[in-house]
Design an enzyme around this catalytic site. Structure first.
Site, mmCIF file in Angstrom:
data_model
loop_
_atom_site.group_PDB
_atom_site.id
_atom_site.type_symbol
_atom_site.label_atom_id
_atom_site.label_comp_id
_atom_site.label_asym_id
_atom_site.label_seq_id
_atom_site.Cartn_x
_atom_site.Cartn_y
_atom_site.Cartn_z
ATOM 1 N N PRO A 208 0.808 -1.223 0.000
ATOM 2 C CG PRO A 208 0.022 -0.988 2.184
ATOM 3 C CD PRO A 208 0.720 -1.953 1.270
ATOM 4 C CB CYS A 209 0.303 4.538 -1.616
ATOM 5 S SG CYS A 209 1.061 6.179 -1.702
ATOM 6 C CD GLN A 210 1.229 1.492 4.730
ATOM 7 O OE1 GLN A 210 2.189 0.807 4.415
ATOM 8 N NE2 GLN A 210 0.488 1.228 5.791
#
Length: 407
Positions: free
Chosen positions: A86-88
């Site tokens: 995921p993009c975090q």
């Protein structure tokens, strides 16, 4: 070199299925899939039903556990590490115990990838993320991707990336995702060979990504340098990453490319031809709400500080047109919201949702791939989290030639 894979954040097995379709003897030695907070690990169970479970080097099974609790030294060796993470927020800070140590925010899964890269040193790595990764966060554009590149540079890897619209390469969905290909500079023949090729040529004509996903146009190149001091990168780095690029030894080169458009699969091609169950059709008393959500809006709102502003959004096609690929599917697919696909049924013409089978087709999975005991809502959720399988097979073909040359 053996064709072995470790698959992280595996979902229902999109990476593995993509490589299996090559029929070129790729073997997945270990995988990990764990959904935080879920009572039933539906995706993990689906993966195991299709492929079986994978023991670690001690013969124990930890594939359905939080990856942060897994002893990375117990993961079997592999030549390719893959995963859709995921993009975090990838910001880091010095640890309290040591001015030289670093720590990322708790729960950020990139650090689990980095830990495995550091422990296992796989020759190659192939990752997937959303397209906005290159521009996040909004207040320091490019920092998050810069942290990732700095990690790779520190560990001795070179990196290619491309933002790929799957529909332009023959898929049924206009899904844009960032693919990241990394290779060990010194411990692979490929790394030594590519060290003799300019960054511009790698992006334009000779690299991994352009081989898998041909381009039709390319803009001027821009470049910058990045160090491997992760805290400094986190605090100060910013850069306008384009949709294609290359990094080696801390030198970043990027360019805006135009993808070479191939014939895509239309939405009508994935719709079921047989009668569809009534539960997927939109009731007449819900039609007004659907029309409102899909329509254009201008709404006066007041911020917490009292500032008044106008929230506006454009219309979404209602129903979705048959003659083009589908829009990007989200995990909320099938719920009452703007992003859910609504189509005219082939047999009746009445408006309805996509069926779980059609959602699977949109991502390039076989029919009923997720029909493993999970409820419909989770079937949609798993597909919204998945990747477009044919894109993995395209890249796998290029990897086949690379791995063959390593022998």
């Amino acid at each position: 070199m053996k064709k072995t894979i470790c698959e992280l954040f595996a979902g229902v097995g999109g990476f593995r299925l993509g490589f299996d379709r090559l029929a070129s003897n790729w073997e997945t030695t270990w995988f990990s899939q764990w959904e935080p907070g879920a009572r039933t690990q539906w995706a993990h169970d689906c993966y195991v039903q299709h492929f079986g479970d994978s023991p670690d080097i001690d013969g124990e099974y930890h594939t359905g556990e939080d990856i942060s609790t897994v002893d990375k030294s117990k993961i079997p060796d592999h030549s390719l590490l893959v995963g859709g993470f995921p993009c975090q927020d990838y910001s880091v800070a010095h640890t309290l115990a040591s001015s030289k140590g670093i720590e990322g925010k708790k729960g950020v899964l990139w650090w689990q990838i980095r830990d495995i890269l550091e422990e296992k040193r796989p020759p190659f790595c192939l990752l997937e993320n959303v397209d906005r990764l290159l521009k996040s966060p909004a207040k320091q554009r490019g920092r998050d991707f810069g942290v990732i590149l700095a990690c790779f540079a520190e560990l001795g890897y070179s990196v290619e990336w491309r933002v790929v619209n799957a529909a332009l390469y023959g898929a049924a969905q206009r899904r844009r995702r960032t693919f990241i290909f990394a290779y060990n500079d010194k411990n692979t023949k490929y790394g030594k060979k590519m060290a003799k090729v300019s960054a511009e040529d790698i992006i334009k004509s000779k690299g991994f990504m352009v081989t898998a996903f041909p381009i039709s146009e390319i803009s001027d190149f821009t470049s910058t340098e990045i160090g491997n001091d992760l805290v400094d990168v986190s605090d100060h780095f910013g850069f306008a990453f384009e949709n294609a690029g290359f990094m080696s030894g801390g030198k970043i080169t990027t360019a805006k490319i135009k993808e070479h458009e191939e014939e895509s699969i239309k939405l009508m091609d994935i719709l079921e031809k047989e009668a569809v169950a009534e539960k997927y059709f939109i009731p007449s008393d819900k039609m007004e709400k659907w029309s409102y959500l899909k329509g254009a809006k201008k709404i006066e709102r007041t911020a917490a500080n009292g500032h008044k502003y106008t929230f506006s959004e454009g219309p979404v096609a209602f129903p979705d047109p048959w003659d083009r690929p589908g829009r990007t599917m989200l995990t909320s697919e099938s719920t009452l919201n703007r992003s859910t696909h609504v189509v005219a049924d082939r047999k009746t013409g009445s408006l309805r949702l996509l069926t779980p089978v059609e959602a699977e087709r949109l991502q390039g999975f076989e029919d009923n791939w997720t029909n493993t005991g999970m409820p419909d809502r989770m079937r949609y959720f798993c597909m919204g989290n998945a990747l477009v399988v044919p894109m993995i097979t395209r890249m796998g073909k290029v990897l086949d030639t690379i791995i063959t040359a390593e022998k």
